[in-house]
Every structure is written in structure tokens, then in C-alpha cells.
Scaffold this active site. Structure first.
Site, PDB file in Angstrom:
ATOM      1  N   ASP A 136      -2.480  -4.805 -14.821  1.00  0.00           N
ATOM      2  CA  ASP A 136      -2.812  -3.463 -14.354  1.00  0.00           C
ATOM      3  C   ASP A 136      -2.947  -3.540 -12.839  1.00  0.00           C
ATOM      4  O   ASP A 136      -3.963  -3.988 -12.308  1.00  0.00           O
ATOM      5  CB  ASP A 136      -4.107  -2.975 -15.017  1.00  0.00           C
ATOM      6  CG  ASP A 136      -4.477  -1.577 -14.559  1.00  0.00           C
ATOM      7  OD1 ASP A 136      -3.769  -1.046 -13.676  1.00  0.00           O
ATOM      8  OD2 ASP A 136      -5.456  -1.022 -15.084  1.00  0.00           O
ATOM      9  N   LYS A 141      -2.085   4.969  -7.622  1.00  0.00           N
ATOM     10  CA  LYS A 141      -2.688   5.032  -6.281  1.00  0.00           C
ATOM     11  C   LYS A 141      -1.658   5.001  -5.138  1.00  0.00           C
ATOM     12  O   LYS A 141      -1.093   6.029  -4.826  1.00  0.00           O
ATOM     13  CB  LYS A 141      -3.745   3.934  -6.142  1.00  0.00           C
ATOM     14  CG  LYS A 141      -4.878   4.126  -7.186  1.00  0.00           C
ATOM     15  CD  LYS A 141      -6.025   3.192  -6.977  1.00  0.00           C
ATOM     16  CE  LYS A 141      -7.013   3.193  -8.122  1.00  0.00           C
ATOM     17  NZ  LYS A 141      -8.072   4.186  -8.033  1.00  0.00           N
ATOM     18  N   TYR A 188     -11.419  -2.125 -15.384  1.00  0.00           N
ATOM     19  CA  TYR A 188     -11.258  -0.727 -15.795  1.00  0.00           C
ATOM     20  C   TYR A 188      -9.770  -0.402 -15.773  1.00  0.00           C
ATOM     21  O   TYR A 188      -9.061  -0.789 -14.839  1.00  0.00           O
ATOM     22  CB  TYR A 188     -12.015   0.189 -14.824  1.00  0.00           C
ATOM     23  CG  TYR A 188     -11.811   1.671 -15.074  1.00  0.00           C
ATOM     24  CD1 TYR A 188     -12.350   2.295 -16.194  1.00  0.00           C
ATOM     25  CD2 TYR A 188     -11.075   2.455 -14.172  1.00  0.00           C
ATOM     26  CE1 TYR A 188     -12.171   3.662 -16.417  1.00  0.00           C
ATOM     27  CE2 TYR A 188     -10.891   3.814 -14.384  1.00  0.00           C
ATOM     28  CZ  TYR A 188     -11.440   4.408 -15.495  1.00  0.00           C
ATOM     29  OH  TYR A 188     -11.261   5.759 -15.711  1.00  0.00           O
TER      30      TYR A 188
HETATM   31  N1  PMP Z   1      -6.337   1.000 -13.670  1.00  0.00           N
HETATM   32  C1  PMP Z   1      -7.052   0.597 -12.604  1.00  0.00           C
HETATM   33  C2  PMP Z   1      -7.077  -0.856 -12.249  1.00  0.00           C
HETATM   34  C3  PMP Z   1      -7.779   1.516 -11.851  1.00  0.00           C
HETATM   35  O1  PMP Z   1      -8.496   1.087 -10.802  1.00  0.00           O
HETATM   36  C4  PMP Z   1      -7.727   2.884 -12.216  1.00  0.00           C
HETATM   37  C5  PMP Z   1      -8.478   3.938 -11.438  1.00  0.00           C
HETATM   38  N2  PMP Z   1      -9.435   3.537 -10.580  1.00  0.00           N
HETATM   39  C6  PMP Z   1      -6.956   3.252 -13.316  1.00  0.00           C
HETATM   40  C7  PMP Z   1      -6.267   2.286 -14.015  1.00  0.00           C
HETATM   41  C8  PMP Z   1      -6.844   4.690 -13.725  1.00  0.00           C
HETATM   42  O2  PMP Z   1      -6.123   5.410 -12.791  1.00  0.00           O
HETATM   43  P1  PMP Z   1      -6.297   6.991 -12.674  1.00  0.00           P
HETATM   44  O3  PMP Z   1      -7.673   7.234 -12.169  1.00  0.00           O
HETATM   45  O4  PMP Z   1      -5.227   7.404 -11.732  1.00  0.00           O
HETATM   46  O5  PMP Z   1      -6.102   7.559 -14.036  1.00  0.00           O
END
Ligand code: PMP
Length: 433
Positions: A240, A268, A145
Site C-alpha cells: 500500500d 495522494k 491503515y
Molecule cells: N492507504 C494508506 C497507506 C493511507 O495512508 C490512506 C489515507 N491516509 C489510505 C490508504 C486511504 O486513502 P484515502 O483517504 O484516499 O481513501
């Protein structure tokens, strides 16, 4: 039985004003059933709900709370920053310090841009890759994701090497067709795809340790092959690390795995609990970002001083010498404790894994390697186990597709209590099935 009256009433009320009663879908407990708890306090390793229940937190706000909730040093810098002004809409000292600190830790990042969320970071990274390579197609991996970005909310087409289909309504089919979805840990698929589409692939985006289909580690050679194929076809490799960044180690997943991406996305932990994301990479790539270059990217609250203050003080804490050694010990003790609790109660189809402060619990004999493997885990047992643990005062992620997260404050009592709760829950689970 725990009291849930107030959460129940508030959930009914919330659903009248907010879709599903929540501001992010997984919070709704749809995957496990029952009433989501409404929280009003978090301190150290603990969460507190409005009915007066106390839980050991194993989500850590989906990753950020790595130093524990409401850490005094983080709170102090946030308070100081707030008193100086909530937002300026101008450059600030703090954002330069944060950018330098991140660059110093991650050799693949020579320049970076701050955003307000992980989604913005990945969305901008994809645009940048397309802008730099002048190509359109993206490779992503099933079960990873990357935020709610149109071209990344895509599942595989009907056969191998077919173009993707949207996983959300509202995404034009033509967008999804620019995304190719491959199986995680399948090296052959990568080679076949590049030999067919290499000339039109702008980038491959991947979670170097996948954390959005429980925790899945890359097999040896998998990321190395992806790196090699990207090089061969002038495609960019995007790691990512929104989840893994400063969560699995001081140099992130790329530091542990020794594979260097072209672009890294972060989020995060770097915001220390405040809204924050970032994308960065080599100077020659990043200088395509506006106002230097032609790839447009912006944000009213990007580099917000409160978020930067929280991020800076969190990073300073986690970069102290033994932080990740201790955090890894805590997480290993936690997962080994859960494994033993399962075995002691006759569950030989339960496995665990961890890296840094991130862990996976699987109701399967062996550790999953792909999204299909995760889907084949015993979901029913997970759901029951989730609720038994909640009753025992441990808040697990309310979905078997999520990784879990611990903090440095889990050391000692919370850790021991969580393992004891696992013993009780497995014992009860045995009687239920
Ligand atoms: N990339 C990864 C690997 C994630 O785990 C997440 C959120 N869990 C995101 C992108 C998106 O981040 P956000 O919820 O801060 O938009």
C-alpha cells in the site's frame, strides 16, 4: 495568543450539520484537544485560516502537496482541463499518459486502474487478490491503515495467530475473521502465520514504510521474509503505497527497499491534490479486472480529467532530476533541527526519522519499531508540544500517530522558521512539565 474566534464559531456551526464537524475524523483535533482551524487558503509551504493566522504546513494535505500548495504549473493544467470539461465518463488521453508515466517509474506495475481515492484502490486490490488466488484470508499489520475498507478495519484477536476483530462498528464479525493482524517488524509472526494459514491466505497488505502510526521503517529482512512466505504459499504481496508512492522517492518505497510487490496501491501524490487513487501490478494479475476479467471494479469519476491533469503535472515536477535529493535534504534538515532543539532544551527522550519528504517525530528515546512502541511514546508531551507549535505558527499533524510531510517549497525560510519554532516550543514545554 492566536485569534480563533471565527474557527470556534464555524466549528460549532459545522457540528450541527456534519458528524463531529469534520469530513474526516483526524481533522477534529480529538487527539490533541482544542479548536480545529478552518482554513481558506494554502500557498507554497503555508496555510492560512479564517481568523487571519498563517502557518507553516507540515502535513501537506496528508501527503499530496509535495510540490507545495497551489503550484503555478499544476494550477495552469487544472484550469486548462476544467475549461475543456469537468468530466466525460469516457476514456481520455490524459489517463493513458498518467498510466504510462506511473508504469515507467514502477517496474512491478505493468497495468493499472485509476480510482478516486486510496480506499477504493486498497479495497479493489484486496478483491483482486482474492479473485486471482481463489483464497479469502488477508494478512495486515497492526498500526497500518489502508483506508476505511471493511476487511481492513480490523485489530488483532486475543492471542497470537487468532483471527481479527472489527475496529469499527458496522463490520460483520465474519468479515473481520478473514483478516489476520500481525505485529509490524515481527518476522517470526509472519512465518508462524503462513505455516498455519498459508493455504487460505490470498494476500498480505502492508505499508512498506508505515506512515499511519507515525513513521516506522521496516527492519532489514522483515519485508524480504514477507515476500518469501507469500511466494511459498501462492499468496500475493500488496504494497500500500497510497502514502509512500512518489513521496519517498521517484520509484516509491519499493524502489528504495528493493522488494517487489505483486500489487501496488497508490493515491495522494498521483492526484496532485485532487481525488485520485490507483492499483496496479503484473499484467497476468491485472487482466482479471473487469472488463477483461471477472473481478468487478468501476467508478463514475475514475480517471477524472481534472484529477489526471493535476496528477500529471505534479508527477512531471517531482520527476525532475534533483527533486528528491532536495526534498530529502529539506526533510533531514527539518528533523535534525527538531532533534537539536529538543536536546538544547534538555529533552533526551525525543527522536526523529525521515525518508524522502516524509518524517516522524517521537517523544521517546529511541525510534519506535511497532504500534506498541508508538503507543508508549509520551502522548502528553506531544499534545502540549503540538499546541505550542501551533501558537508558534507551525501546523503539525494533530495526532502522535501520524507521520508528517514537507514539500519542495519548505526550502529556506519556512524550514528555518519551523526549526526556530521548535526551539521556542521545547523551551516552553520544559517549563510546563
Ligand atoms: N492507504 C494508506 C497507506 C493511507 O495512508 C490512506 C489515507 N491516509 C489510505 C490508504 C486511504 O486513502 P484515502 O483517504 O484516499 O481513501
Amino acid at each position: 495568543m492566536q485569534k480563533t474566534t471565527k474557527s470556534k464559531i464555524l466549528f460549532t456551526r459545522a457540528k450541527k450539520s456534519i458528524p463531529g464537524g469534520v469530513n474526516s475524523p483526524v481533522r477534529a483535533f480529538n487527539a490533541v484537544g482544542g479548536i480545529p482551524r478552518f482554513l481558506n487558503k494554502a500557498k507554497g509551504a503555508y496555510l492560512y485560516d479564517i481568523d487571519g493566522n498563517k502557518y507553516i504546513d507540515t502535513i501537506c494535505s496528508w501527503g499530496p502537496a509535495i510540490v507545495g500548495h497551489s503550484h503555478s504549473k499544476v494550477l495552469k493544467s487544472v484550469k486548462k482541463a476544467a475549461e475543456d470539461g469537468l468530466t466525460f465518463g469516457t476514456p481520455t488521453v490524459g489517463e493513458v499518459e498518467l498510466a504510462e508515466l506511473i508504469k515507467n517509474q514502477i517496474p512491478s506495475i505493468e497495468m493499472l486502474r485509476l480510482t478516486s481515492s486510496g480506499t477504493e484502490a486498497t479495497m479493489s486490490a484486496i478483491r483482486l487478490a482474492r479473485g486471482v488466488t481463489k483464497k479469502d484470508k488477508i494478512i495486515k499489520f497492526e498500526g497500518c491503515y489502508h483506508g476505511h475498507v471493511d476487511s481492513l478495519l480490523v485489530k488483532a484477536g486475543s492471542g497470537l495467530l487468532t483471527l481479527g476483530n472489527p475496529t469499527s462498528s458496522g463490520i460483520p464479525k465474519q468479515f473481520a475473521k478473514q483478516t489476520i493482524v500481525l505485529e509490524y517488524n515481527n518476522t517470526e509472526d509472519i512465518k508462524k502465520t503462513f505455516s498455519k494459514y498459508g493455504n487460505s491466505i490470498a494476500a498480505a497488505i502492508i505499508e512498506p514504510f508505515a506512515g499511519n502510526m507515525n513513521l516506522i521503517k521496516p527492519k532489514k529482512g522483515f519485508l524480504e521474509t514477507l515476500r518469501k512466505e507469500c511466494n511459498k504459499h501462492n499468496s500475493l504481496l500488496i504494497f500500500d503505497e497510497v502514502m509512500t508512492g512518489f513521496r519517498v522517492g521517484p520509484k516509491c518505497a519499493q524502489g528504495l527497499l528493493k522488494v517487489k510487490p505483486d500489487i501496488t496501491t497508490l493515491g495522494k501524490v498521483i492526484g496532485g491534490g485532487m481525488p485520485m487513487g490507483a492499483f496496479g501490478g503484473k499484467k497476468e494479475i491485472m487482466q482479471h479486472v473487469s472488463p477483461l476479467g471477472t473481478v468487478y471494479q468501476a467508478g463514475t469519476l475514475s480517471g477524472n480529467p481534472i484529477a489526471v491533469a493535476a496528477g500529471l503535472s505534479t508527477l512531471k515536477l517531482i520527476l525532475e532530476k534533483s527533486f528528491f535529493i532536495t526534498l530529502s535534504e529539506i526533510t533531514t534538515e527539518f528533523t535534525e533541527g527538531f532533534k537539536k532543539a529538543a536536546e538544547d532544551n534538555g529533552f533526551d527522550d525525543f527522536s526523529t526519522d525521515c525518508v524522502g519528504g516524509m518524517f516522524g517525530l517521537y517523544f521517546s528515546k529511541t525510534r519506535p519499531q511497532s504500534f506498541v512502541d508508538v503507543s508508549n511514546c509520551n502522548q502528553d508531551n506531544f499534545k502540549k508540544f503540538f499546541h505550542l507549535m501551533l501558537e508558534n505558527g507551525v501546523y503539525l499533524a494533530p495526532s502522535s500517530y501520524e507521520a508528517g510531510f514537507l514539500s519542495i517549497q519548505h526550502k529556506g525560510k519556512p524550514l528555518k522558521k519551523a526549526i526556530k519554532a521548535a526551539h521556542n516550543s521545547f523551551k516552553k514545554l520544559k517549563k510546563l512539565i
